[in-house]
Design a protein around this motif. Structure first.
Motif, PDB file in Angstrom:
ATOM      1  N   VAL A   1      22.691 -17.724  -4.349  1.00  0.00           N
ATOM      2  CA  VAL A   1      22.058 -18.397  -5.484  1.00  0.00           C
ATOM      3  C   VAL A   1      23.116 -18.890  -6.456  1.00  0.00           C
ATOM      4  O   VAL A   1      23.998 -18.132  -6.873  1.00  0.00           O
ATOM      5  CB  VAL A   1      21.072 -17.452  -6.202  1.00  0.00           C
ATOM      6  CG1 VAL A   1      20.507 -18.111  -7.459  1.00  0.00           C
ATOM      7  CG2 VAL A   1      19.945 -17.043  -5.263  1.00  0.00           C
ATOM      8  N   ASP A   2      23.015 -20.167  -6.814  1.00  0.00           N
ATOM      9  CA  ASP A   2      23.946 -20.757  -7.780  1.00  0.00           C
ATOM     10  C   ASP A   2      23.517 -20.454  -9.203  1.00  0.00           C
ATOM     11  O   ASP A   2      24.318 -20.032 -10.031  1.00  0.00           O
ATOM     12  CB  ASP A   2      24.002 -22.273  -7.574  1.00  0.00           C
ATOM     13  CG  ASP A   2      24.951 -22.955  -8.540  1.00  0.00           C
ATOM     14  OD1 ASP A   2      26.177 -22.845  -8.348  1.00  0.00           O
ATOM     15  OD2 ASP A   2      24.463 -23.577  -9.520  1.00  0.00           O
TER      16      ASP A   2
ATOM     17  N   LYS B   1      23.345 -22.312  -3.762  1.00  0.00           N
ATOM     18  CA  LYS B   1      24.661 -22.924  -3.671  1.00  0.00           C
ATOM     19  C   LYS B   1      24.670 -23.996  -2.578  1.00  0.00           C
ATOM     20  O   LYS B   1      23.867 -23.966  -1.652  1.00  0.00           O
ATOM     21  CB  LYS B   1      25.705 -21.850  -3.356  1.00  0.00           C
ATOM     22  CG  LYS B   1      25.901 -20.828  -4.476  1.00  0.00           C
ATOM     23  CD  LYS B   1      26.940 -19.790  -4.104  1.00  0.00           C
ATOM     24  CE  LYS B   1      27.139 -18.799  -5.258  1.00  0.00           C
ATOM     25  NZ  LYS B   1      28.122 -17.741  -4.937  1.00  0.00           N
ATOM     26  N   ARG B   2      25.602 -24.921  -2.705  1.00  0.00           N
ATOM     27  CA  ARG B   2      25.730 -25.960  -1.690  1.00  0.00           C
ATOM     28  C   ARG B   2      26.261 -25.351  -0.394  1.00  0.00           C
ATOM     29  O   ARG B   2      26.947 -24.329  -0.396  1.00  0.00           O
ATOM     30  CB  ARG B   2      26.669 -27.059  -2.178  1.00  0.00           C
ATOM     31  CG  ARG B   2      26.153 -27.793  -3.405  1.00  0.00           C
ATOM     32  CD  ARG B   2      27.082 -28.912  -3.811  1.00  0.00           C
ATOM     33  NE  ARG B   2      26.622 -29.550  -5.044  1.00  0.00           N
ATOM     34  CZ  ARG B   2      25.702 -30.507  -5.107  1.00  0.00           C
ATOM     35  NH1 ARG B   2      25.132 -30.929  -3.985  1.00  0.00           N
ATOM     36  NH2 ARG B   2      25.340 -31.034  -6.254  1.00  0.00           N
TER      37      ARG B   2
ATOM     38  N   THR C   1      21.122 -33.061  -2.898  1.00  0.00           N
ATOM     39  CA  THR C   1      21.317 -32.098  -3.975  1.00  0.00           C
ATOM     40  C   THR C   1      21.254 -30.681  -3.396  1.00  0.00           C
ATOM     41  O   THR C   1      21.300 -30.488  -2.186  1.00  0.00           O
ATOM     42  CB  THR C   1      20.246 -32.279  -5.067  1.00  0.00           C
ATOM     43  OG1 THR C   1      18.952 -32.120  -4.489  1.00  0.00           O
ATOM     44  CG2 THR C   1      20.344 -33.651  -5.711  1.00  0.00           C
ATOM     45  N   GLN C   2      21.109 -29.687  -4.273  1.00  0.00           N
ATOM     46  CA  GLN C   2      21.102 -28.302  -3.820  1.00  0.00           C
ATOM     47  C   GLN C   2      19.696 -27.876  -3.388  1.00  0.00           C
ATOM     48  O   GLN C   2      18.697 -28.322  -3.942  1.00  0.00           O
ATOM     49  CB  GLN C   2      21.593 -27.387  -4.950  1.00  0.00           C
ATOM     50  CG  GLN C   2      23.071 -27.578  -5.297  1.00  0.00           C
ATOM     51  CD  GLN C   2      23.416 -26.976  -6.649  1.00  0.00           C
ATOM     52  OE1 GLN C   2      23.229 -27.621  -7.665  1.00  0.00           O
ATOM     53  NE2 GLN C   2      23.921 -25.749  -6.642  1.00  0.00           N
ATOM     54  N   ASN C   3      19.664 -26.984  -2.402  1.00  0.00           N
ATOM     55  CA  ASN C   3      18.383 -26.386  -2.020  1.00  0.00           C
ATOM     56  C   ASN C   3      17.807 -25.639  -3.216  1.00  0.00           C
ATOM     57  O   ASN C   3      18.546 -25.073  -4.028  1.00  0.00           O
ATOM     58  CB  ASN C   3      18.553 -25.413  -0.868  1.00  0.00           C
ATOM     59  CG  ASN C   3      19.097 -26.052   0.399  1.00  0.00           C
ATOM     60  OD1 ASN C   3      19.738 -25.400   1.185  1.00  0.00           O
ATOM     61  ND2 ASN C   3      18.863 -27.340   0.603  1.00  0.00           N
ATOM     62  N   ALA C   4      16.496 -25.609  -3.308  1.00  0.00           N
ATOM     63  CA  ALA C   4      15.849 -24.907  -4.418  1.00  0.00           C
ATOM     64  C   ALA C   4      14.501 -24.369  -3.971  1.00  0.00           C
ATOM     65  O   ALA C   4      13.820 -24.982  -3.132  1.00  0.00           O
ATOM     66  CB  ALA C   4      15.671 -25.832  -5.620  1.00  0.00           C
TER      67      ALA C   4
END
Length: 513
Positions: A234-235, A379-380, A395-398
């Motif tokens: 997780v970012d 995170k990427r 973009t980033q996964n969410a």
């Protein structure tokens, strides 16, 4: 978890309409102080009817209103009737209403009226005899906190807090639970002097929402999420509660309180705790409370509050195609007010699971649209074996949990665009409550009122959680108080520029729900 009666009744993930063991309240009554307010008319009284309509209240259930209005029982019954017809979730049925109306009573008086509290005591005794409520009564304080001491003192003085053997008396307290740590402790002392801890129910209606409870179900009932629910993957996490409305007629309450105290201290910190908590040993009240409290005790503030927080106050603009006034032009708001209508803060959770992951919390009024959500942004990917042009827009996964409206869950991930080229584009996969379940979700107040009458506390924060939340927020509010006016933002936009800069310093941006 065993499937005995105890584990079923205390499990907050259990469907309230479980046909094997329906959660039906026993003989009891509800006394509402502040029955003339919006909360009572739009939420509490309709919720009581909906519970009765669903067969979850006993036949002899009683509802007592207490207020200064010069009403007779039938006048109050008409008010309840009109509120139910306008705001109830379930269909109005005459037979349900008739049975409920037989137990409706009204007591006129203010909070210092000894005669009125004597009358209230006699009314409750009469209901025990006529309606069979057996001495079981809950007192719902739908009133400003400054009156809690008066009402609780009167209840004690007139013998209304001491039930006969085998019966119970409970008190329900609406937020805000104080305005800072000191006042929260004072309020807790007043309540706990009269009612034991298990008889005090602090209402945070967000915890009664199906989608909030679904955070627990999604995390702990599915093997796919928990392995990546940590700092390795997780970012950051964004928790948003945006409103498109202004303060309405709440100037007397809102001014001097502001967005952070009104929403972040309770709703959003509770959402943070549910998102970040470890798996409880069971879903009973004690186990849930222990894990939530561990999270709140692990929350750390950033060292630079000027860089990691933002606040704003809306000016005139357009909302829903209508020109709306700014906060300082709202009725009864002084032109010199520094009360924030937008607040954003950055928090850390110093545990092994979350160390280094920022949690961004924001709430505002007169924003672009009404939405509450928890967005876990991942995170990427460490390596993308595609050409730069193929993934330029990626973009980033969410994982986004939508609390309201359009309750459900959205997953955002990259997928190949149909065609011969390897082009990757963001796509969303949606789960919507309305499309997956035939039955409608009960309103939060239905669930919470029923839990009060059943004496089941899993969804109610205890005073330790409340005080810990104030420990987190007080330094931020104190810092803002020392640093002048909030920034401004135009109504209908997404907050002040300082909020965007807050995330930009970390190389991130706010989601546009």
């Amino acid at each position: 978890m065993s499937d005995d009666a105890t584990s079923v009744f205390v499990n907050p993930l259990r469907d309230p309409q479980d046909r094997r063991l329906p959660r039906i309240a026993g003989p009891c009554g509800l006394v509402i102080f502040g029955v003339t307010g919006d909360l009572s008319r739009k939420k509490l009284m309709p919720a009581v009817y909906d519970l009765a309509s669903r067969g979850l209240l006993p036949p002899g259930f009683s509802l007592v209103g207490y207020a200064r209005r010069d009403w007779a029982d039938q006048d109050f019954a008409q008010v309840v009737h009109d509120s139910v017809k306008e705001h109830a979730r379930t269909e109005f049925r005459e037979e349900v209403w008739k049975q409920l109306a037989e137990g409706i009573r009204f007591v006129q008086g203010d909070f210092s009226d000894d005669v009125a509290f004597d009358q209230l005591r006699q009314t409750i005794l009469d209901l025990d005899r006529v309606r069979g409520t057996r001495g079981n009564h809950a007192f719902y304080l739908s009133i400003p906190p400054r009156f809690f001491s008066d009402v609780i003192g009167q209840l004690k003085e007139h013998g209304l807090t001491d039930p006969k053997p085998g019966a119970w008396r409970r008190v329900v307290v609406e937020k805000p639970f104080g305005s800072n740590l000191e006042t929260a402790r004072e309020l807790n002392a007043i309540v706990s002097e009269v009612f034991p801890p298990d008889s005090v129910f602090r209402i945070d209606h967000y915890l009664g929402k199906e989608t909030v409870q679904n955070i627990l179900a999604m995390r702990f009932a599915n093997a796919m999420f928990e392995p990546v629910w940590n700092a390795n993957y997780v970012d950051h996490v964004q928790i948003t509660m945006a409103e498109d409305i202004g303060i309405g007629g709440r100037a007397g309450y809102y001014d001097g309180i502001g967005a952070a105290r009104d929403v972040i201290q309770n709703h959003l910190l509770q959402l943070l705790a549910l998102t970040a908590m470890e798996e409880p040993t069971s879903f009973d009240a004690k186990s849930l409370r222990i894990e939530k409290q561990k999270v709140l005790e692990s929350v750390v503030l950033p060292r630079r509050l000027d860089l990691a927080t933002a606040r704003g106050q809306y000016t005139e603009g357009w909302s829903g195609g209508v020109k709306v006034p700014g906060y300082l032009e709202e009725e009864d708001i002084p032109g010199s007010s520094h009360t924030e209508t937008y607040a954003a803060i950055t928090l850390g959770v110093e545990t092994r699971r979350w160390a280094g992951v920022p949690f961004y919390l924001r709430h505002g009024k007169r924003l672009g649209r009404r939405v509450t959500e928890v967005a876990v942004v991942f995170k990427r990917a460490p390596h993308l074996p595609f050409s730069a042009t193929a993934t330029e827009e990626l973009t980033q996964n969410a994982l986004v949990i939508r609390v309201q409206p359009d309750e459900g869950v959205t997953m955002r991930f990259g997928s190949k665009v149909p065609g011969t080229a390897m082009e990757i584009r963001d796509v969303n996969m949606d789960f919507a409550y309305g499309g997956s379940f035939t039955e409608s979700s009960p309103e939060a107040y239905e669930r919470l009122i029923l839990d009060v009458l059943l004496g089941e506390p899993p969804l109610f924060p205890r005073h330790e959680e409340v005080e810990q939340s104030w420990k987190i927020l007080d330094p931020i509010v104190d810092y803002w108080a020392e640093h002048g006016k909030p920034d401004t933002y135009e109504a209908g936009t997404w907050g002040p520029a300082s909020a965007d800069k807050m995330l930009a310093r970390d190389g991130r941006v706010w989601r546009r729900p």
